[in-house]
Design an enzyme around this catalytic site. Sequence first.
Site, PDB file in Angstrom:
ATOM      1  N   GLU A   1       0.909  -1.034  -0.012  1.00 49.35           N
ATOM      2  CA  GLU A   1      -0.013  -0.027  -0.092  1.00 49.35           C
ATOM      3  C   GLU A   1       0.851   1.186  -0.063  1.00 49.35           C
ATOM      4  O   GLU A   1       1.530   1.497   0.809  1.00 49.35           O
ATOM      5  CB  GLU A   1      -0.923  -0.089   1.304  1.00 49.35           C
ATOM      6  CG  GLU A   1      -1.823   1.211   1.213  1.00 49.35           C
ATOM      7  CD  GLU A   1      -2.723   1.152   2.556  1.00 49.35           C
ATOM      8  OE1 GLU A   1      -2.982   2.296   2.980  1.00 49.35           O
ATOM      9  OE2 GLU A   1      -3.209  -0.026   3.024  1.00 49.35           O
TER      10      GLU A   1
ATOM     11  N   CYS B   1      -3.183   7.528   4.604  1.00 50.12           N
ATOM     12  CA  CYS B   1      -3.037   7.201   3.365  1.00 50.12           C
ATOM     13  C   CYS B   1      -4.411   7.598   2.440  1.00 50.12           C
ATOM     14  O   CYS B   1      -4.193   7.527   1.337  1.00 50.12           O
ATOM     15  CB  CYS B   1      -2.949   5.601   2.963  1.00 50.12           C
ATOM     16  SG  CYS B   1      -3.956   4.806   3.789  1.00 50.12           S
TER      17      CYS B   1
END
Length: 300
Positions: A38, A75
């Site tokens: 990620e 994120c």
Amino acid sequence: MVTDPAIRAVGFTGSTSGGRALFDLANSRPDPIPFYGELGSLNPVVVAPAACAAPGADVIREYVASVTLGQGQFCTKPGLLFLPAGHGLDDHLQQQIAAVRPAPLLGPWISTAYHAILEELAAHPAVRPLHLTQAPDDPRFSAPALLATTSADIRACPGLLRECFGPASLIITYTTGDDLLETIGTVPGGLTATIHGQEHDDEALFHRLSAALQVGRLIWNGWPTGVAVTAAMQHHGGPWPATTSPLHTSVGGTAVARWMRPVAHQNMPEALLPAPLRRANPWGFPQQVDGSGRNPGQSR
């Protein structure tokens, strides 16, 4: 660790460059293994003209709160905000962001990178600093910032579409729906995209945007920074560079599937099947029999 023969899969959250290096290592092994990285995401937010005119002040307040949540170290932080040209919300944007006090980031290395990228973006001739304060003396702290540019400038300078990990975001003004869609097409793959609009007024625009946005989660009149380890969080991922494996989620009830190896049992006698696969279903697992779902306790 990634190249150790005992490791069968890897999960990683971090920078795009670091994740790509580890991804390449995982695939260069004699026995390549899954690498679930990620990495970076810009998480664009689009505000349609009708939403900007009606609850515009509320949208700006919520946007700044989302950008600065955890000092922008999520994120899913909205790194891009698309507003219609002539939106008239600059003063409100400045007031909201100025009210957020500097705070420490996770470490001085993150603060150093944040200020370096922010300074590069702010110095670009196509960018106008909307709110930019001097970096605090304490290297652990970072002040929030807002920068502004236009859709035309983004298309001319795609390098401006760069993640700045921390409490900063880039506001992009667009003139028409076509102008907006053309610019959205240049935004790299991401985890999320958010659209603020009026259901009946902006339905056609929503359908065109949802087809153009390359993300794993689409949000309507909400904010992307909420992520929950629950069954409702069906997907937390997205196309490169958001992740290296966009078919899988890293958060939610099905995230564990990344660490499981599927096995099919064909023509097995009942007694030889694992307990969750037996018709008696002693563990109470949800099952599908002959193409139909069957809940625990439901008669066959």
